[in-house]
Design a protein around this motif. Structure first.
Motif, PDB file in Angstrom:
ATOM      1  N   VAL A 188       0.626  -1.193  -0.038  1.00 31.49           N
ATOM      2  CA  VAL A 188      -0.085  -0.035  -0.043  1.00 31.49           C
ATOM      3  C   VAL A 188       0.838   1.156   0.121  1.00 31.49           C
ATOM      4  N   ALA A 189       1.962   1.367   0.606  1.00 30.63           N
ATOM      5  CA  ALA A 189       2.922   2.332   0.499  1.00 30.63           C
ATOM      6  C   ALA A 189       3.366   2.828  -0.858  1.00 30.63           C
ATOM      7  N   GLU A 190       3.213   1.812  -1.578  1.00 34.65           N
ATOM      8  CA  GLU A 190       3.574   2.211  -3.174  1.00 34.65           C
ATOM      9  C   GLU A 190       2.665   3.155  -3.690  1.00 34.65           C
ATOM     10  N   ILE A 191       1.452   3.294  -2.900  1.00 36.53           N
ATOM     11  CA  ILE A 191       0.541   4.603  -3.591  1.00 36.53           C
ATOM     12  C   ILE A 191       1.497   5.899  -3.768  1.00 36.53           C
ATOM     13  N   GLY A 192       2.285   5.993  -2.784  1.00 35.18           N
ATOM     14  CA  GLY A 192       3.335   7.258  -3.110  1.00 35.18           C
ATOM     15  C   GLY A 192       3.042   8.325  -2.208  1.00 35.18           C
ATOM     16  N   ASP A 193       3.368   9.458  -3.237  1.00 38.94           N
ATOM     17  CA  ASP A 193       2.873  10.955  -2.732  1.00 38.94           C
ATOM     18  C   ASP A 193       1.707  11.174  -1.761  1.00 38.94           C
ATOM     19  N   LEU A 194       0.539  10.738  -2.450  1.00 40.39           N
ATOM     20  CA  LEU A 194      -0.646  11.206  -1.879  1.00 40.39           C
ATOM     21  C   LEU A 194      -0.867  10.612  -0.580  1.00 40.39           C
ATOM     22  N   LEU A 195      -0.247   9.373  -0.520  1.00 43.48           N
ATOM     23  CA  LEU A 195      -0.287   8.695   1.003  1.00 43.48           C
ATOM     24  C   LEU A 195       0.687   9.091   2.024  1.00 43.48           C
ATOM     25  N   PHE A 196       1.674   9.733   1.767  1.00 39.91           N
ATOM     26  CA  PHE A 196       2.724   9.958   2.373  1.00 39.91           C
ATOM     27  C   PHE A 196       2.722  11.579   2.980  1.00 39.91           C
ATOM     28  N   ASP A 197       2.088  12.277   1.859  1.00 39.88           N
ATOM     29  CA  ASP A 197       1.481  13.777   2.149  1.00 39.88           C
ATOM     30  C   ASP A 197       0.516  13.851   3.067  1.00 39.88           C
ATOM     31  N   THR A 198      -0.481  13.023   2.984  1.00 38.51           N
ATOM     32  CA  THR A 198      -1.558  13.057   3.685  1.00 38.51           C
ATOM     33  C   THR A 198      -1.285  12.640   5.263  1.00 38.51           C
ATOM     34  N   VAL A 199      -0.243  11.348   5.253  1.00 39.76           N
ATOM     35  CA  VAL A 199      -0.073  11.191   6.775  1.00 39.76           C
ATOM     36  C   VAL A 199       0.953  12.467   7.413  1.00 39.76           C
ATOM     37  N   ARG A 200       1.771  13.009   6.434  1.00 39.27           N
ATOM     38  CA  ARG A 200       2.652  14.112   7.120  1.00 39.27           C
ATOM     39  C   ARG A 200       1.778  15.216   7.441  1.00 39.27           C
ATOM     40  N   GLN A 201       0.663  15.634   6.681  1.00 43.53           N
ATOM     41  CA  GLN A 201      -0.275  16.570   7.180  1.00 43.53           C
ATOM     42  C   GLN A 201      -1.060  16.287   8.180  1.00 43.53           C
ATOM     43  N   THR A 202      -1.405  15.188   8.335  1.00 44.88           N
ATOM     44  CA  THR A 202      -2.320  14.738   9.529  1.00 44.88           C
ATOM     45  C   THR A 202      -1.675  14.758  10.957  1.00 44.88           C
ATOM     46  N   VAL A 203      -0.369  14.376  10.790  1.00 49.98           N
ATOM     47  CA  VAL A 203       0.416  14.595  11.808  1.00 49.98           C
ATOM     48  C   VAL A 203       0.633  16.047  12.216  1.00 49.98           C
ATOM     49  N   LYS A 204       1.037  16.627  11.358  1.00 48.36           N
ATOM     50  CA  LYS A 204       0.931  18.133  11.611  1.00 48.36           C
ATOM     51  C   LYS A 204      -0.364  18.846  12.391  1.00 48.36           C
ATOM     52  N   GLU A 205      -1.558  18.293  11.742  1.00 48.64           N
ATOM     53  CA  GLU A 205      -2.864  18.811  12.138  1.00 48.64           C
ATOM     54  C   GLU A 205      -3.044  18.486  13.506  1.00 48.64           C
ATOM     55  N   ARG A 206      -2.713  17.170  13.926  1.00 47.35           N
ATOM     56  CA  ARG A 206      -3.164  16.438  15.112  1.00 47.35           C
ATOM     57  C   ARG A 206      -2.302  16.496  16.327  1.00 47.35           C
ATOM     58  N   PHE A 207      -1.084  16.582  16.069  1.00 48.14           N
ATOM     59  CA  PHE A 207       0.043  16.409  17.370  1.00 48.14           C
ATOM     60  C   PHE A 207       0.753  17.691  17.509  1.00 48.14           C
ATOM     61  N   HIS A 208       0.522  17.944  18.913  1.00 44.49           N
ATOM     62  CA  HIS A 208       0.712  19.510  19.084  1.00 44.49           C
ATOM     63  C   HIS A 208       1.628  19.717  20.567  1.00 44.49           C
ATOM     64  N   MET A 209       2.014  18.600  21.140  1.00 45.03           N
ATOM     65  CA  MET A 209       2.558  18.657  22.293  1.00 45.03           C
ATOM     66  C   MET A 209       4.114  18.780  22.065  1.00 45.03           C
ATOM     67  N   PHE A 210       4.684  18.845  21.056  1.00 50.18           N
ATOM     68  CA  PHE A 210       5.948  19.229  20.693  1.00 50.18           C
ATOM     69  C   PHE A 210       6.246  19.166  19.181  1.00 50.18           C
ATOM     70  N   PRO A 211       7.156  19.884  18.510  1.00 48.88           N
ATOM     71  CA  PRO A 211       7.295  20.100  16.959  1.00 48.88           C
ATOM     72  C   PRO A 211       7.584  18.736  16.849  1.00 48.88           C
ATOM     73  N   PRO A 212       6.790  17.700  15.978  1.00 46.59           N
ATOM     74  CA  PRO A 212       7.191  16.709  15.374  1.00 46.59           C
ATOM     75  C   PRO A 212       7.841  16.797  14.036  1.00 46.59           C
ATOM     76  N   ASP A 213       8.220  17.962  13.536  1.00 51.13           N
ATOM     77  CA  ASP A 213       8.878  18.264  12.250  1.00 51.13           C
ATOM     78  C   ASP A 213      10.161  17.513  12.138  1.00 51.13           C
TER      79      ASP A 213
END
Ligand SMILES: [Zn+2]
Length: 324
Positions: free
Chosen positions: A270-295
């Motif tokens: 499933v990871a072969e979906i590529g950018d659409l999958l990875f970008d959405t996961v990264r964006q979700t982490v940015k939106e949902r995780f706030h306790m320390f910078p996850p960058d």
């Protein structure tokens, strides 16, 4: 003095991959055969022994040890198969080491297959030249498996089962999971979950590109073709993939909060979906995780791809197993 060679087996529900390799992961020879799991453990283990002996003859050297990945729960210390849900008869309490060792003339070490792939990433992939790496591996395929490495060491837990990331709850009272719980990540972001949602959208007539790509044949729908359809303009299919990746992002956020890993690796088909999958996961982490910078947590594809399983067996054998 030449360095010893090691044998590796990745036992799956449909096929058995085997190789002989040097400890630095250079494959000397390899072969894949069907599992025929309906024949039962004894016959399957006989065929594995035959395969290893055939490869050893080809390599001109008997392996110093065998590392074998199994699709379920194994007793690491005893070398005993405990529960393989996808193999006929479930292989309960099969003394694999005792049966296989004498037939191939070397020690046999067992590990869950996805933990073995995580070990491969640690030794030959993302962890290579990065001692002390803390890394989490999500293997997203028919199911979702996982593995956790903390400060350069695979975290096993008492049963060698640490890292069952596919069974983190993401929707309370969500769909039933094969594990007996509801709303597990696996029910929402595995290959079959994504495919089923794609089939539904296609049946509703909202996926013209996917319809073209599959010639209207629902049985041909898969996550890779869905990613292709999304890139060609199927908006509803894009949303299906983003929904699944969003659930994955929720689980990744939870793991980041728990471990603050250096890297989160997304592997499996499933990871072969590529950018659409990875970008959405990264964006979700940015939106949902706030306790320390996850960058600083890198969310990346596997470096070994389909080779991870077989290379993990080499690493396991070269380490003389992981349980002393
Ligand atoms: Zn589950």
């Amino acid at each position: 003095m030449t360095s010893p060679l090691y044998a590796s087996v990745d036992l799956g529900g449909t096929k058995i991959a085997a190789a002989i390799a040097s400890p630095d992961g250079q494959i000397v020879c390899e072969k894949t055969i069907p599992t025929h799991s309906h024949e039962g453990p004894q016959a399957v283990l006989d065929r594995i022994a035959g395969l290893i002996n055939e490869l050893a003859a080809k390599a001109g050297s008997r392996p110093a040890a065998l590392g074998m990945g199994m699709p379920g729960w194994v007793d690491l210390a005893g070398g005993i198969s405990k529960f393989m849900p996808n193999l006929l008869g479930q292989w309960r309490d099969i003394p694999v080491r005792e049966i296989l060792g004498p037939k191939i003339g070397c020690p046999v070490y067992l590990l869950n297959d996805v933990r073995m792939a995580t070990l491969a990433e640690l030794v030959y992939g993302h962890g290579k030249d990065r001692p002390g790496l803390t890394m989490v591996f999500f293997a997203i395929g028919t199911g979702i498996g996982g593995g956790v490495a903390v400060e350069g060491k695979l975290r096993l837990g008492a049963f060698g089962s640490a890292g069952e990331l596919g069974h983190l709850t993401v929707i309370p009272d969500g769909p039933w999971c094969s594990c007996g719980n509801r709303g597990c990540l696996e029910t929402l972001a595995s290959g079959p979950a994504i495919t089923a949602a794609g089939v539904r959208v296609m049946l509703l007539g909202h996926a013209p590109k996917l319809h073209d790509l599959t010639a209207g044949d629902l049985s041909r729908v898969n996550p890779r073709l869905m990613a292709e359809a999304a890139s060609q303009g199927d908006r509803a299919i894009r949303e299906v993939i983003q929904d699944a990746a969003g659930y994955l992002g929720i689980s990744v956020s939870q793991v980041i909060g728990t471990l603050h890993p250096d890297r989160v690796i997304l592997g499996g088909g499933v990871a072969e979906i590529g950018d659409l999958l990875f970008d959405t996961v990264r964006q979700t982490v940015k939106e949902r995780f706030h306790m320390f910078p996850p960058d600083d947590v890198l969310i990346l594809p596997s470096l070994l791809g389909v080779r991870a399983g077989i290379l993990g067996g080499v690493a396991l054998a070269a380490a003389n197993g992981l349980v002393k």
